[in-house]
Design a protein around this motif. Structure first.
Motif, PDB file in Angstrom:
ATOM      1  N   VAL A  67     -10.116   9.357 -10.678  1.00 42.76           N
ATOM      2  CA  VAL A  67      -9.950   9.294  -9.230  1.00 42.76           C
ATOM      3  C   VAL A  67     -10.890   8.245  -8.641  1.00 42.76           C
ATOM      4  O   VAL A  67     -12.042   8.108  -9.075  1.00 42.76           O
ATOM      5  N   TRP A  68     -10.386   7.527  -7.628  1.00 43.40           N
ATOM      6  CA  TRP A  68     -11.215   6.612  -6.836  1.00 43.40           C
ATOM      7  C   TRP A  68     -10.861   6.738  -5.364  1.00 43.40           C
ATOM      8  O   TRP A  68      -9.675   6.784  -5.006  1.00 43.40           O
ATOM      9  N   ASN A  69     -11.878   6.757  -4.510  1.00 43.42           N
ATOM     10  CA  ASN A  69     -11.705   6.548  -3.079  1.00 43.42           C
ATOM     11  C   ASN A  69     -11.909   5.064  -2.777  1.00 43.42           C
ATOM     12  O   ASN A  69     -12.905   4.472  -3.206  1.00 43.42           O
ATOM     13  N   TYR A  70     -10.972   4.467  -2.054  1.00 43.97           N
ATOM     14  CA  TYR A  70     -11.090   3.068  -1.635  1.00 43.97           C
ATOM     15  C   TYR A  70     -10.995   2.988  -0.117  1.00 43.97           C
ATOM     16  O   TYR A  70     -10.133   3.645   0.491  1.00 43.97           O
ATOM     17  N   ARG A  71     -11.842   2.183   0.482  1.00 42.93           N
ATOM     18  CA  ARG A  71     -11.664   1.890   1.904  1.00 42.93           C
ATOM     19  C   ARG A  71     -10.361   1.113   2.072  1.00 42.93           C
ATOM     20  O   ARG A  71     -10.071   0.203   1.306  1.00 42.93           O
ATOM     21  N   SER A  72      -9.593   1.471   3.084  1.00 38.33           N
ATOM     22  CA  SER A  72      -8.275   0.867   3.267  1.00 38.33           C
ATOM     23  C   SER A  72      -8.391  -0.536   3.843  1.00 38.33           C
ATOM     24  O   SER A  72      -8.833  -0.730   4.979  1.00 38.33           O
ATOM     25  N   ALA A  73      -7.932  -1.523   3.068  1.00 39.88           N
ATOM     26  CA  ALA A  73      -7.979  -2.918   3.505  1.00 39.88           C
ATOM     27  C   ALA A  73      -6.899  -3.236   4.529  1.00 39.88           C
ATOM     28  O   ALA A  73      -6.831  -4.361   5.037  1.00 39.88           O
ATOM     29  N   ALA A  74      -6.047  -2.264   4.860  1.00 41.89           N
ATOM     30  CA  ALA A  74      -5.039  -2.479   5.894  1.00 41.89           C
ATOM     31  C   ALA A  74      -5.655  -2.514   7.285  1.00 41.89           C
ATOM     32  O   ALA A  74      -5.006  -2.952   8.241  1.00 41.89           O
ATOM     33  N   LEU A 105     -12.491  -6.736  -7.402  1.00 48.40           N
ATOM     34  CA  LEU A 105     -12.488  -6.608  -8.854  1.00 48.40           C
ATOM     35  C   LEU A 105     -11.770  -5.351  -9.334  1.00 48.40           C
ATOM     36  O   LEU A 105     -11.493  -5.208 -10.517  1.00 48.40           O
ATOM     37  N   MET A 106     -11.469  -4.418  -8.420  1.00 49.22           N
ATOM     38  CA  MET A 106     -10.792  -3.196  -8.842  1.00 49.22           C
ATOM     39  C   MET A 106      -9.319  -3.189  -8.448  1.00 49.22           C
ATOM     40  O   MET A 106      -8.647  -2.177  -8.554  1.00 49.22           O
ATOM     41  N   ASP A 107      -8.797  -4.335  -8.018  1.00 46.50           N
ATOM     42  CA  ASP A 107      -7.393  -4.399  -7.637  1.00 46.50           C
ATOM     43  C   ASP A 107      -6.469  -3.996  -8.779  1.00 46.50           C
ATOM     44  O   ASP A 107      -5.422  -3.383  -8.559  1.00 46.50           O
TER      45      ASP A 107
END
Length: 244
Positions: free
Chosen positions: A131-138, A157-159
């Motif tokens: 699992v990863w939480n990512y800040r939304s780049a939208a 780098l995590m794309d």
């Protein structure tokens, strides 16, 4: 991992990490557990962000964490068996668990060693959940926040994890993916603490760290509503690999 590994930098800011890092959506936790009846081991547990959610649903969770500073905070979660270890060296016996979870942690591991080790501790059928939480780049403001933070995650780098899934070796094969969009509502001080908990901020010289945190505070004050709250949009990416 070595004492100089950035993965072990978090203990110096364990309290800040615990206060500021976001939790994981209930939908994600339930999806990881769905169809799994046996024991659960949470590896790279940190201060217990995912561990606590698992413990609210299951008894006897084993939490494995290499950093002593982070591990000390796991004791606050009732019923948790906290052990020193890592994904490459899990302190449980062969086939001891039905589910291994890792949150915000797989990108730190030696993939061949960790894949083999987690397969060793899983009973069949068994599951690995990442699992990863990512800040939304939208959100344009989030893009500005990421630029202010610098560091690996804002450089994209995590794309590959988001688009193709994490790299996991045999005997793990195809995975299922779940993406949940949600908002973490915090205040400006917590936003600054969140920035201070990033590994690439922790290890910077004090003057650089202060500059980053000042920029983050300015952005937080710009974003804050009348009640002082800051809406930080996230996308949680969850992957499950089932062994049969």
């Amino acid at each position: 991992m070595t004492p100089d590994d950035p993965a072990l930098s978090f203990g110096a800011a364990a309290d800040t990490y615990d206060r500021a890092r976001p939790p994981y959506p209930d939908e994600v936790v339930d999806w990881l557990l769905d169809g799994v009846a046996g024991p659960v081991v949470d590896v790279g547990a940190g201060t217990g962000k995912l561990t606590a959610a698992l413990a609210a649903r299951r008894d006897g969770i084993v939490a494995v964490e290499p950093d002593a500073g982070m591990r000390s905070l796991l004791a606050r979660i009732p019923g948790i068996d906290a052990r020193a270890g890592s994904a490459e060296e899990v302190p449980v016996s062969d086939g001891a668990t039905s589910l291994v979870t890792m949150a915000q942690a797989w990108h730190w591991v030696d993939v061949p060693r960790a894949s083999a080790e987690l397969a060793r501790v899983l009973d069949r059928p068994g599951r690995l959940g990442l699992v990863w939480n990512y800040r939304s780049a939208a959100d344009e403001w989030v893009v500005r926040l990421s630029a202010a933070l610098g560091g690996a995650d804002s450089a994209g780098l995590m794309d590959e994890i988001r688009t193709q899934g994490p790299s996991v070796e045999s005997p793990f094969g195809a995975h299922e993916r779940l993406v949940v969009a949600w908002d973490h509502v915090i205040d400006v001080d917590t936003l600054v603490a969140l920035a201070a908990s990033r590994s690439y901020v922790i290890v910077r010289p004090p003057s650089e760290r202060d500059r980053v945190l000042s920029a983050v505070r300015e952005l937080g004050e710009e974003r804050a509503g009348a009640d002082g709250s800051v809406r930080l949009p996230y996308e949680t990416y969850a992957f499950r690999f089932d062994l049969t």
